[in-house]
Design an enzyme around this catalytic site. Structure first.
Site, PDB file in Angstrom:
ATOM      1  N   HIS A  49      -2.123  -4.875   2.720  1.00  0.00           N
ATOM      2  CA  HIS A  49      -2.380  -5.287   4.101  1.00  0.00           C
ATOM      3  C   HIS A  49      -2.468  -4.086   5.039  1.00  0.00           C
ATOM      4  O   HIS A  49      -2.218  -4.224   6.236  1.00  0.00           O
ATOM      5  CB  HIS A  49      -1.277  -6.233   4.576  1.00  0.00           C
ATOM      6  CG  HIS A  49      -1.251  -7.544   3.861  1.00  0.00           C
ATOM      7  ND1 HIS A  49      -2.256  -8.475   3.961  1.00  0.00           N
ATOM      8  CD2 HIS A  49      -0.331  -8.071   3.005  1.00  0.00           C
ATOM      9  CE1 HIS A  49      -1.960  -9.538   3.214  1.00  0.00           C
ATOM     10  NE2 HIS A  49      -0.808  -9.316   2.629  1.00  0.00           N
TER      11      HIS A  49
ATOM     12  N   ARG B  65       2.248  -0.437  -3.317  1.00  0.00           N
ATOM     13  CA  ARG B  65       1.683  -1.751  -3.621  1.00  0.00           C
ATOM     14  C   ARG B  65       0.159  -1.701  -3.559  1.00  0.00           C
ATOM     15  O   ARG B  65      -0.420  -1.451  -2.505  1.00  0.00           O
ATOM     16  CB  ARG B  65       2.200  -2.806  -2.633  1.00  0.00           C
ATOM     17  CG  ARG B  65       1.644  -4.199  -2.945  1.00  0.00           C
ATOM     18  CD  ARG B  65       2.340  -5.281  -2.161  1.00  0.00           C
ATOM     19  NE  ARG B  65       2.000  -5.276  -0.745  1.00  0.00           N
ATOM     20  CZ  ARG B  65       2.367  -6.247   0.112  1.00  0.00           C
ATOM     21  NH1 ARG B  65       3.097  -7.270  -0.336  1.00  0.00           N
ATOM     22  NH2 ARG B  65       2.039  -6.185   1.387  1.00  0.00           N
TER      23      ARG B  65
ATOM     24  N   ASP C 182      -2.470   7.635 -12.266  1.00  0.00           N
ATOM     25  CA  ASP C 182      -2.976   8.993 -12.408  1.00  0.00           C
ATOM     26  C   ASP C 182      -2.695   9.837 -11.164  1.00  0.00           C
ATOM     27  O   ASP C 182      -2.526  11.056 -11.259  1.00  0.00           O
ATOM     28  CB  ASP C 182      -4.477   8.973 -12.704  1.00  0.00           C
ATOM     29  CG  ASP C 182      -4.796   8.576 -14.143  1.00  0.00           C
ATOM     30  OD1 ASP C 182      -3.858   8.478 -14.958  1.00  0.00           O
ATOM     31  OD2 ASP C 182      -5.982   8.347 -14.447  1.00  0.00           O
TER      32      ASP C 182
ATOM     33  N   GLU D 118       5.707 -14.889  -4.765  1.00  0.00           N
ATOM     34  CA  GLU D 118       5.363 -15.282  -3.395  1.00  0.00           C
ATOM     35  C   GLU D 118       4.510 -16.545  -3.350  1.00  0.00           C
ATOM     36  O   GLU D 118       3.679 -16.716  -2.460  1.00  0.00           O
ATOM     37  CB  GLU D 118       4.664 -14.124  -2.664  1.00  0.00           C
ATOM     38  CG  GLU D 118       3.576 -13.442  -3.457  1.00  0.00           C
ATOM     39  CD  GLU D 118       3.036 -12.204  -2.772  1.00  0.00           C
ATOM     40  OE1 GLU D 118       3.240 -12.036  -1.551  1.00  0.00           O
ATOM     41  OE2 GLU D 118       2.399 -11.387  -3.453  1.00  0.00           O
TER      42      GLU D 118
ATOM     43  N   ASP E  20       4.357 -15.393   2.400  1.00  0.00           N
ATOM     44  CA  ASP E  20       3.371 -16.062   1.556  1.00  0.00           C
ATOM     45  C   ASP E  20       3.976 -17.266   0.855  1.00  0.00           C
ATOM     46  O   ASP E  20       3.297 -18.282   0.653  1.00  0.00           O
ATOM     47  CB  ASP E  20       2.794 -15.093   0.532  1.00  0.00           C
ATOM     48  CG  ASP E  20       1.698 -14.221   1.131  1.00  0.00           C
ATOM     49  OD1 ASP E  20       0.731 -14.780   1.666  1.00  0.00           O
ATOM     50  OD2 ASP E  20       1.819 -12.990   1.062  1.00  0.00           O
TER      51      ASP E  20
END
Length: 245
Positions: free
Chosen positions: A28, A53, A67, A132, A158
């Site tokens: 977000h 995230r 990576d 969620e 959520d």
């Protein structure tokens, strides 16, 4: 706390605050690979744990994050055992998983300066999955049992929406669902975290067994702090409706 601004300078300020963990968010927030890399570099050396995230549970994106040097992943919208297994597989090289091999090109391996990186990389990565949705709550015990899932994280906003309670993350039914998941995690011997900006709610979840809690965000602190300055020093506008959108 959340780090959502996309700014390495802000991330470094937060890393030196005395808080013990940060969440660099790309679900977000305006964070791409380059800004995540810059923030990892900015906070390196500070005594703080960093979770990152991605916007989606995607094998290719997770490979790129790893990576870059991301070691702690928070995977959103994990609703099923299959979702959880896919997230874990994305962090493991074959034959245990499906992570693509590119360590010679990767910061994570210090460009092949870390001996035996390919053999040891899986042990340097943690996978936290987000619970969620009502489907995830119903499957939480099975998700916790997936090998390689190190922790769960509850997203009350959520979850409330999936329960038909949009915007009511403090609703008793939502709190009960979160509490049930915290209990399930304790029985499974795995840590569980939760998002809780309200101090009383954060303390409630800590007392209910949460191991880690998000209690603020860089952008929210800036928004509320700047609004407080405006309130303190400027006269109230006669008409608070915006002149344009």
């Amino acid at each position: 706390m959340w780090v959502c601004s996309g700014s390495p300078l802000v991330a470094e300020i937060c890393a030196g605050s005395g808080l013990d963990w940060l969440l660099v968010d790309a679900e977000h927030s305006p964070n791409g690979l380059e800004s995540i890399l810059a923030q990892l570099q900015a906070v390196h050396g500070y005594p703080v744990q960093v979770l990152v995230r991605p916007p989606v549970n995607d094998t290719v994106l997770i490979k790129q994050y790893l990576d870059l040097g991301v070691q702690n992943l928070l995977i959103p919208m994990v609703n099923t055992v299959a979702d959880a297994r896919a997230a874990v597989a994305a962090t493991r090289y074959p034959p245990e998983g499906v992570r693509g091999v590119g360590s010679a090109l990767a910061r994570a391996a210090r460009w092949n300066r870390i001996p035996d990186y390919l053999a040891t990389a899986g042990g340097t990565v943690s996978v936290t999955v987000q619970i969620e949705s009502t489907a995830a709550v119903e499957a939480v015990e099975d998700i916790l049992a997936v090998d390689g899932v190190d922790a769960i994280f509850l997203g009350p906003s959520d979850l409330a929406a999936s329960m038909g309670l949009l915007g009511q993350q403090e609703h008793a039914q939502v709190r009960t669902a979160v509490g049930n998941c915290l209990h399930a995690a304790a029985l499974a011997g795995k840590p569980a975290g939760v998002n809780a900006f309200t101090p009383t709610t954060a303390r409630h979840y800590l007392e209910s067994g949460a191991s880690f809690v998000l209690v603020g965000a860089d952008v929210s602190l800036l928004a509320r702090g700047s609004e407080a300055l405006a309130t303190a020093y400027l006269p109230a506008p006669e008409d608070d409706s915006p002149s344009s959108y």
